[in-house]
Design an enzyme around this catalytic site. Structure first.
Site, PDB file in Angstrom:
ATOM      1  N   PRO A   1      41.556  51.223   9.752  1.00 20.21           N
ATOM      2  CA  PRO A   1      40.341  50.314  10.348  1.00 20.21           C
ATOM      3  C   PRO A   1      39.243  51.153  10.924  1.00 20.21           C
ATOM      4  O   PRO A   1      39.205  51.353  12.164  1.00 20.21           O
ATOM      5  CB  PRO A   1      41.109  49.787  11.520  1.00 20.21           C
ATOM      6  CG  PRO A   1      42.582  49.675  11.132  1.00 20.21           C
ATOM      7  CD  PRO A   1      42.509  50.990  10.810  1.00 20.21           C
TER       8      PRO A   1
ATOM      9  N   CYS B   1      59.622  80.320  30.290  1.00 18.33           N
ATOM     10  CA  CYS B   1      58.233  79.288  30.863  1.00 18.33           C
ATOM     11  C   CYS B   1      58.360  78.826  32.453  1.00 18.33           C
ATOM     12  O   CYS B   1      57.333  79.606  32.788  1.00 18.33           O
ATOM     13  CB  CYS B   1      59.083  77.686  30.056  1.00 18.33           C
ATOM     14  SG  CYS B   1      57.293  76.610  29.443  1.00 18.33           S
TER      15      CYS B   1
ATOM     16  N   LYS C   1      68.161  79.511  32.632  1.00 18.91           N
ATOM     17  CA  LYS C   1      66.015  78.613  33.366  1.00 18.91           C
ATOM     18  C   LYS C   1      66.461  79.228  34.630  1.00 18.91           C
ATOM     19  O   LYS C   1      67.852  78.428  35.001  1.00 18.91           O
ATOM     20  CB  LYS C   1      65.884  78.274  32.353  1.00 18.91           C
ATOM     21  CG  LYS C   1      64.327  77.819  32.372  1.00 18.91           C
ATOM     22  CD  LYS C   1      63.719  77.080  32.033  1.00 18.91           C
ATOM     23  CE  LYS C   1      62.383  76.790  32.299  1.00 18.91           C
ATOM     24  NZ  LYS C   1      61.774  75.979  31.508  1.00 18.91           N
TER      25      LYS C   1
ATOM     26  N   SER D   1      35.458  50.882  12.360  1.00 13.81           N
ATOM     27  CA  SER D   1      34.351  50.082  12.364  1.00 13.81           C
ATOM     28  C   SER D   1      32.893  50.303  12.257  1.00 13.81           C
ATOM     29  O   SER D   1      32.242  49.561  12.761  1.00 13.81           O
ATOM     30  CB  SER D   1      34.522  49.673  14.161  1.00 13.81           C
ATOM     31  OG  SER D   1      34.502  50.571  14.464  1.00 13.81           O
ATOM     32  N   GLY D   2      32.765  52.083  12.245  1.00 17.65           N
ATOM     33  CA  GLY D   2      31.427  52.250  12.544  1.00 17.65           C
ATOM     34  C   GLY D   2      30.949  53.080  13.613  1.00 17.65           C
ATOM     35  O   GLY D   2      29.914  52.698  13.820  1.00 17.65           O
ATOM     36  N   GLY D   3      31.621  53.316  14.719  1.00 19.07           N
ATOM     37  CA  GLY D   3      31.836  53.354  16.531  1.00 19.07           C
ATOM     38  C   GLY D   3      32.375  54.616  16.395  1.00 19.07           C
ATOM     39  O   GLY D   3      33.030  55.814  15.471  1.00 19.07           O
ATOM     40  N   VAL D   4      32.126  54.901  17.227  1.00 17.51           N
ATOM     41  CA  VAL D   4      32.667  56.026  18.248  1.00 17.51           C
ATOM     42  C   VAL D   4      34.059  56.323  18.154  1.00 17.51           C
ATOM     43  O   VAL D   4      34.785  57.693  17.342  1.00 17.51           O
ATOM     44  CB  VAL D   4      31.779  56.862  19.561  1.00 17.51           C
ATOM     45  CG1 VAL D   4      33.012  57.875  19.843  1.00 17.51           C
ATOM     46  CG2 VAL D   4      31.010  57.092  19.769  1.00 17.51           C
TER      47      VAL D   4
ATOM     48  N   GLU E   1      60.948  79.079  23.224  1.00 16.70           N
ATOM     49  CA  GLU E   1      62.022  78.026  24.519  1.00 16.70           C
ATOM     50  C   GLU E   1      62.576  77.243  23.325  1.00 16.70           C
ATOM     51  O   GLU E   1      62.535  76.421  22.556  1.00 16.70           O
ATOM     52  CB  GLU E   1      61.090  77.351  25.864  1.00 16.70           C
ATOM     53  CG  GLU E   1      61.703  77.192  26.539  1.00 16.70           C
ATOM     54  CD  GLU E   1      61.437  76.137  27.238  1.00 16.70           C
ATOM     55  OE1 GLU E   1      62.003  76.298  28.638  1.00 16.70           O
ATOM     56  OE2 GLU E   1      60.275  76.136  27.265  1.00 16.70           O
TER      57      GLU E   1
ATOM     58  N   SER F   1      36.620  55.357  16.131  1.00 16.69           N
ATOM     59  CA  SER F   1      36.944  55.152  14.691  1.00 16.69           C
ATOM     60  C   SER F   1      36.977  56.806  14.248  1.00 16.69           C
ATOM     61  O   SER F   1      37.351  57.013  13.339  1.00 16.69           O
ATOM     62  CB  SER F   1      37.149  54.167  14.429  1.00 16.69           C
ATOM     63  OG  SER F   1      35.823  53.132  13.719  1.00 16.69           O
TER      64      SER F   1
END
Length: 787
Positions: free
Chosen positions: A355, A175, A114, A357-360, A45, A362
């Site tokens: 950045p 579409c 259309k 952070s060590g968490g899920v 489209e 990031s």
């Protein structure tokens, strides 16, 4: 006359207003289709100008340049002796239409507008285009002079018609017409159209790829015939990722299908169809034959062309295909990664700054970038010259050839652990280990000196020094100290993003990546203008529950063992001082006053089921009856809507993120709701309270779970005083709250162990945790009225 035709559908990665690039990709698809023996080619489209031009569709230039591109394509020798159609906007009698333009040997056959606009989800087509409503009718369209001079045509048919070649007949849906309750393919099939063609701009949502395949297959099953579906793929300038999955179906079976996720700019999918199979299938459907005998006649545009050949007896028809669907975890690994690649290579930047952070959250953003690098390496190894050219241009290294994902990740991704006195050794260790396993260029910095500098300025002006609540400070002091840390990280992220490549003797800058998930955006569990205010966010449309499952998948698929400890770690923003023994003082679910599993349910009911507070209560009082009394459900629902109301303003500055979840609160296009509410919802909450009062006497818990005693609730209430003064949950406990209140950050959060999967509540042996406590009576809205 032969009976077998070879047709091609094109999957193109177009870019809004990139007329030159779009034209090149269209011509490449035509050339590839022709080289592979196709006699007909269709594409997605609005492929000429790009789908997401939006208000540029109101500019005459967009229409002019589209005609110029069409002329170049139509005059190309690549298109000789081939039936071709392309998608572009066309102005007819001062009305803009979204059209397919079909041509053969430098002659335009038909402009087909259309007939059903899409205006839900992320679509706003009626803002720019009008649906053609004159069914089975055409009008004469006066061609632009530049076209007429080359074709010798002055006018061409414009409207609802089909094209009849010497051996078959084809017609168009565009579409939304496939999804529409009054799809045109039924009428066309009854009128003898054997090849039904659909050009689409359908975007990705998790767990939704099967819908398009089901619709295509079912359309060809019910109507008989071939269905040719061509879709865009990639990021063409907006938040959506177009889904690919172009396909060809015949009599209810998928014959061929393009990839859903890929870095290829052009992918051509072919199938050879035996027209006699269509005719035999249709004539066997006796009820269909009865309906077809009385069907209305379509205007037919005749094309003196045979799509089949006389010597096709040895030509093999394409057999049915069993195409496996991606799991949601695979969709997260591939879709946002491809979106990031498109955004990066078209932005002119040199990579990403994250950045970490060590968490899920990031960690998920970082892992998606790693997945992008894996796909780039794979594409280069498979000989994709465009991907190799793009990566060399990005890195300003004309000799570089990526041969492993970690090495490429080191060039493209800079990760940074921004620690403070409130950060734990565990998160620092996890961030460093993940960066090492991904291959990113990793740095560690401390924000303490910047925090102390700002506090010194504040003290010099006021003579006061704010303190955390654990140090005797009030709610406002505690909130301000947390948000200050978050915003300092944002400032540092941007200066490092702008200058890190300078330090590494490379030109350009980096795009700052965000890592706020869709649930935290919905809840407002982020600080306005902190690290959530990045350039782009690959996970902003994905729920916390799905991210945890994605990391579990990536741990084995990408050989990243550190992800296991990240998944198992307690969710925390680490913005408050640690306990004396170094243990965490702060957890995300306690701060939010709800679990991530509950948040997903609130979000789906609010957006997908269109529930206001009262309707949500009525739904959940039945769903959660085995775990919660009506009054407890009422408090949870009211708490959610309170938090939603006081934080909705944050969606006005939400970082652009790939759209992936159907309950996203992104107010740019997908979630059009106010950003300033009366947060006590006085009328709605009274309706909930009245209903809860009626239901409470007849409520009988069906769960064997023990109910907390009054003493337990009292202790829990005392322990949960954070809900009074938390940066996440309250507009402060006084009239000092305002429309611009910031509610903290969470860039390193996972559900607590034992959290329920979506659709149910977590069942903990200790009964009801702090998040079940009624905090509404302690909070006042912006007018000072108790909620």
């Amino acid at each position: 006359m032969g009976r077998k035709v070879t047709v091609a559908v094109s999957t193109l990665n177009q870019w809004a207003l990139d007329f030159e690039g779009n034209m090149v990709r269209i011509l490449q698809s035509i050339l590839e289709a022709k080289d592979m023996g196709a006699s007909y080619r269709t594409g997605p489209e609005l492929e000429v100008c790009g789908y997401s031009c939006e208000d540029h569709f109101r500019e005459p230039d967009t229409f002019l340049h589209s005609w110029e591109v069409l002329l170049e394509v139509m005059m190309s020798p690549m298109c000789e002796n081939m039936l071709v159609d392309v998608g572009m906007p066309v102005m007819h009698r001062n009305v803009a239409y979204n059209c397919r333009v079909a041509f053969f040997n430098r002659q335009i056959l038909l402009i087909r507008p259309k007939m059903a606009m899409c205006d839900d989800g992320n679509y706003r087509e009626s803002r720019w285009f009008t649906a053609w409503t004159k069914a089975l009718q055409t009008e004469e369209y006066v061609l632009p002079r530049m076209i007429a001079q080359h074709t010798g045509q002055q006018t061409v048919p414009f409207g609802d018609a089909v094209i009849a070649t010497r051996d078959t007949c084809l017609g168009y849906e565009i579409c939304e017409e496939l999804w529409n309750v009054r799809s045109k393919h039924i009428e066309m099939s009854l009128a003898g159209v054997e090849l039904i063609v659909n050009s689409s701009g359908s975007y990705m949502e998790l767990r939704k790829a099967h819908i398009t395949s089901d619709l295509i297959r079912n359309a060809s099953f019910k109507a008989g015939g071939a269905y040719l579906f061509s879709n865009l793929r990639g990021c063409d300038g907006q938040r959506v990722y177009f889904n690919g999955c172009s396909a060809i179906a015949l009599n209810g079976e998928i014959l061929a299908r393009s990839q859903q996720f890929a870095l290829q700019d052009v992918e051509v999918t072919l199938a050879t169809i035996d027209l006699e199979e269509i005719r035999a299938y249709r004539v066997s459907l006796r009820s269909r034959c009865t309906a077809a005998a009385s069907a209305a006649e379509y205007p037919r545009i005749h094309c003196d062309f045979e799509m089949s050949t006389h010597s096709d007896i040895f030509k093999t028809s394409t057999p049915p295909l069993n195409w496996p669907m991606h799991t949601p975890e695979e969709e997260i690994a591939l879709g946002p990664a491809c979106w990031l690649w498109d955004y990066l290579r078209r932005s002119g930047q040199g990579g990403f700054f994250l950045p970490l952070s060590g968490g899920v959250d990031s960690s998920s953003s970082a892992t998606i970038v790693h997945s992008m690098c894996r796909q780039i390496v794979q594409a280069v190894q498979q000989g994709d010259a465009q991907v190799l050219h793009d990566i060399r241009q990005l890195l300003a290294d004309s000799d570089y050839t990526p041969d492993n994902a970690a090495g490429l990740c080191n060039r493209l991704l800079v990760t940074c652990y921004m620690g403070s006195v409130n950060s734990s050794k565990e998160t620092r260790r996890r961030a460093a280990q993940l960066a090492n396993q991904l291959g990113s260029y990793h740095i560690e910095i401390s924000i303490d000196s910047a925090v102390n500098a700002l506090l010194s300025i504040f003290n010099a002006v006021t003579g006061l020094t704010p303190r955390f609540r654990t140090q005797g400070g009030c709610a406002r002091q505690n909130l301000a100290l947390q948000n200050m840390q978050s915003r300092i990280r944002m400032v540092l992220a941007y200066i490092f993003a702008q200058l890190t490549l300078w330090v590494r003797n490379r030109p350009g800058g980096l795009l700052v990546l965000g890592s706020a998930n869709v649930d935290e955006s919905l809840r407002g569990y982020l600080t306005k203008y902190d690290c959530s205010s990045a350039d782009i966010n690959p996970i902003g449309g994905i729920s916390k529950m799905d991210l945890r499952r994605f990391l579990t998948y990536a741990k084995d698929k990408f050989n990243l063992p550190v992800l296991e400890s990240i998944i198992d770690a307690p969710p925390t923003a680490e913005l408050e001082p640690l306990q004396e023994n170094g243990e965490l003082q702060q957890t995300d679910e306690a701060d939010m006053g709800m679990t991530y599993a509950e948040l997903s349910q609130f979000g789906r009911l609010r957006k997908q089921s269109f529930c206001g507070p009262y309707s949500m209560f009525c739904h959940l009082v039945a769903t959660w009856k085995s775990d919660l009394s009506p009054k407890e459900v009422a408090e949870k629902v009211k708490h959610f809507f309170l938090c939603y109301a006081i934080n909705r303003h944050k969606m006005t500055v939400l970082t652009p993120s790939v759209h992936a979840e159907s309950y996203s609160p992104d107010d740019n296009r997908f979630d059009h709701r106010p950003f300033l509410y009366r947060p006590n919802w006085s009328w709605q909450f009274k309706a909930i309270d009245d209903e809860a009062e009626k239901l409470q006497p007849i409520y009988t818990p069906s769960s064997a779970q023990l109910r907390p005693s009054s003493e337990d609730l009292l202790i829990s209430t005392q322990r949960s005083s954070h809900l009074d003064d938390s940066k996440h949950s309250s507009p402060l406990s006084s009239a000092s709250a305002s429309a611009s209140i910031d509610v903290g950050i969470s860039t390193a959060a996972v559900p607590l162990p034992g959290a329920a999967a979506p659709g149910g509540l977590s069942k903990k042996p200790s009964g009801y945790s702090k998040v079940h406590v009624n905090v509404l009576g302690k909070i006042k809205d912006r007018t000072g009225i108790p909620v």
